[in-house]
Design a protein around this motif. Structure first.
Motif, short mmCIF file in Angstrom:
data_model
loop_
_atom_site.label_atom_id
_atom_site.label_comp_id
_atom_site.label_asym_id
_atom_site.label_seq_id
_atom_site.Cartn_x
_atom_site.Cartn_y
_atom_site.Cartn_z
N PHE A 132 0.82 -1.21 0.00
CA PHE A 132 0.00 0.00 0.00
C PHE A 132 0.85 1.27 0.00
O PHE A 132 0.33 2.37 -0.07
CB PHE A 132 -0.94 0.01 1.23
N MET A 133 2.18 1.11 0.10
CA MET A 133 3.07 2.27 0.11
C MET A 133 3.29 2.78 -1.31
O MET A 133 3.62 2.02 -2.22
CB MET A 133 4.41 1.91 0.76
N ASN A 134 3.09 4.07 -1.51
CA ASN A 134 3.30 4.70 -2.82
C ASN A 134 3.78 6.12 -2.56
O ASN A 134 2.98 7.03 -2.38
CB ASN A 134 2.01 4.69 -3.63
N VAL A 135 5.10 6.33 -2.52
CA VAL A 135 5.63 7.62 -2.08
C VAL A 135 6.74 8.10 -3.01
O VAL A 135 7.40 7.31 -3.69
CB VAL A 135 6.20 7.52 -0.64
N ASN A 136 6.93 9.42 -3.02
CA ASN A 136 8.10 10.02 -3.66
C ASN A 136 9.28 9.87 -2.71
O ASN A 136 9.23 10.35 -1.57
CB ASN A 136 7.86 11.50 -3.95
N ILE A 137 10.31 9.18 -3.15
CA ILE A 137 11.41 8.90 -2.22
C ILE A 137 12.70 9.64 -2.55
O ILE A 137 13.66 9.59 -1.78
CB ILE A 137 11.72 7.39 -2.14
N GLY A 138 12.75 10.31 -3.70
CA GLY A 138 14.02 10.97 -4.01
C GLY A 138 14.00 11.71 -5.32
O GLY A 138 12.96 11.83 -5.98
N HIS A 139 15.17 12.22 -5.66
CA HIS A 139 15.34 13.01 -6.87
C HIS A 139 16.67 12.62 -7.53
O HIS A 139 17.61 12.20 -6.85
CB HIS A 139 15.34 14.51 -6.55
N GLY A 140 16.72 12.76 -8.83
CA GLY A 140 17.94 12.45 -9.55
C GLY A 140 18.17 13.42 -10.69
O GLY A 140 17.24 14.10 -11.14
N GLY A 168 21.77 10.87 -7.69
CA GLY A 168 20.47 10.88 -7.04
C GLY A 168 20.58 10.65 -5.56
O GLY A 168 21.58 10.11 -5.05
N ASN A 169 19.57 11.10 -4.84
CA ASN A 169 19.51 10.86 -3.40
C ASN A 169 18.06 10.76 -2.96
O ASN A 169 17.16 11.35 -3.57
CB ASN A 169 20.23 11.96 -2.63
N THR A 170 17.84 9.99 -1.91
CA THR A 170 16.50 9.84 -1.37
C THR A 170 16.19 10.97 -0.39
O THR A 170 17.09 11.72 0.03
CB THR A 170 16.34 8.51 -0.63
N ILE A 171 14.94 11.06 -0.03
CA ILE A 171 14.58 11.87 1.12
C ILE A 171 15.11 11.14 2.36
O ILE A 171 15.45 9.96 2.29
CB ILE A 171 13.05 12.05 1.21
N PRO A 172 15.23 11.80 3.50
CA PRO A 172 15.68 11.08 4.71
C PRO A 172 14.79 9.87 4.97
O PRO A 172 13.56 9.95 4.92
CB PRO A 172 15.53 12.14 5.81
N TRP A 173 15.44 8.73 5.20
CA TRP A 173 14.72 7.46 5.32
C TRP A 173 15.34 6.67 6.46
O TRP A 173 16.48 6.23 6.37
CB TRP A 173 14.84 6.70 4.00
N GLU A 174 14.58 6.53 7.56
CA GLU A 174 15.07 5.83 8.75
C GLU A 174 16.42 6.39 9.21
O GLU A 174 17.35 5.65 9.56
CB GLU A 174 15.16 4.32 8.50
N GLY A 175 16.53 7.72 9.19
CA GLY A 175 17.72 8.39 9.71
C GLY A 175 18.87 8.49 8.75
O GLY A 175 19.94 8.99 9.12
#
Length: 250
Positions: free
Chosen positions: A38-46, A63-70
């Motif tokens: 059910f997860m559908n998210v924007n996680i990063g940019h490149g 590219g890099n993700t948004i902060p994810w689990e620290g």
């Protein structure tokens, strides 16, 4: 006879020159989406940069993700290759290729306190670095590095004269390394909306092989007909489904 030979040489030179693909320097932005259950998210940019000049093709992906689990997960790919005009497509000989993987803590990322000087901060596809990274992660980064060469071939392949289901296989030679190939399947014309625009596209599926064995990660692509830039790259990985969606040119 000398005149005929001279004419043939001139014609051959002209044909070779016509086959060369010159791509001015470009910077292309992408948003990265992740799907899992059910997860559908924007996680990063490149950002992809590319240029082809005098049969030399150079491309990068950062590219890099948004902060994810620290942590912030970072990828940096580089591909340098010679593209020799041929029939039906140019042949690719890779002179340098490397994909870097880093996962600094959020604090390290904000402060810039990480990089390639400390081997414990990174792992790359050449086997350098001491960062803990799974084989599946590094394989995915290797595929993303290989994929940069397709930004060249998307400009060269005559999709308009291909029939849906038709395939083309491109061999890739690597200086000092194992040869590989990529098979592209043309799926027909379509359309795709990205960055607020509706693009007329060519639908494709491609998959790389290594030592004659498919990677197991086929990638779906939508390539804009007018610019030959991919506006969607989509694949399923063991950790979920990932999409790179065109966000605009810089």
């Amino acid at each position: 006879m000398r005149k005929i030979l001279l004419t043939l040489v001139v014609m051959a030179t002209a044909l070779a020159a016509a086959a060369q693909i010159e791509i001015p320097y470009q910077e292309i932005g992408y948003d990265v989406k992740y799907h899992w259950g059910f997860m559908n998210v924007n996680i990063g940019h490149g950002k992809v940069t590319l240029q082809s000049q005098n049969q030399q093709f150079n491309a990068t992906l950062d590219g890099n993700t948004i902060p994810w689990e620290g942590r912030v997960f970072c990828v940096s790919d580089t591909l340098n290759a010679a593209m020799q005009p041929g029939t039906p497509l140019s042949s690719e000989t890779v002179s340098y290729q490397n994909g870097w993987y880093m996962k600094p803590t959020t604090a390290q990322y904000r402060e810039g306190a990480f990089g390639t000087m400390n081997p414990f901060d990174y792992k790359n596809t050449l086997g350098q670095g001491e960062l803990d990274a799974s084989g599946q992660t590094m394989e995915a980064i290797s595929i993303s590095t290989d994929m940069l060469g397709l930004f060249y071939y998307f400009h060269e392949i005559d999709f308009d004269n291909m029939a849906p289901g038709q395939q083309v296989t491109i061999p890739i030679a690597v200086n000092g390394g194992d040869s590989k190939s990529v098979t592209i399947t043309y799926n027909g014309t379509s359309s795709y909306e990205a960055a607020g625009y509706m693009f007329d596209t060519y639908g494709l599926t491609f998959e790389f092989t290594y030592q004659g064995v498919p990677s197991g990660y086929p990638v779906e692509a939508q390539v804009a007909q007018n610019t030959r830039v991919p506006v969607l790259l989509s694949t399923s990985l063991p950790i979920g489904h990932v999409e790179m969606i065109y966000a605009g040119a810089y």
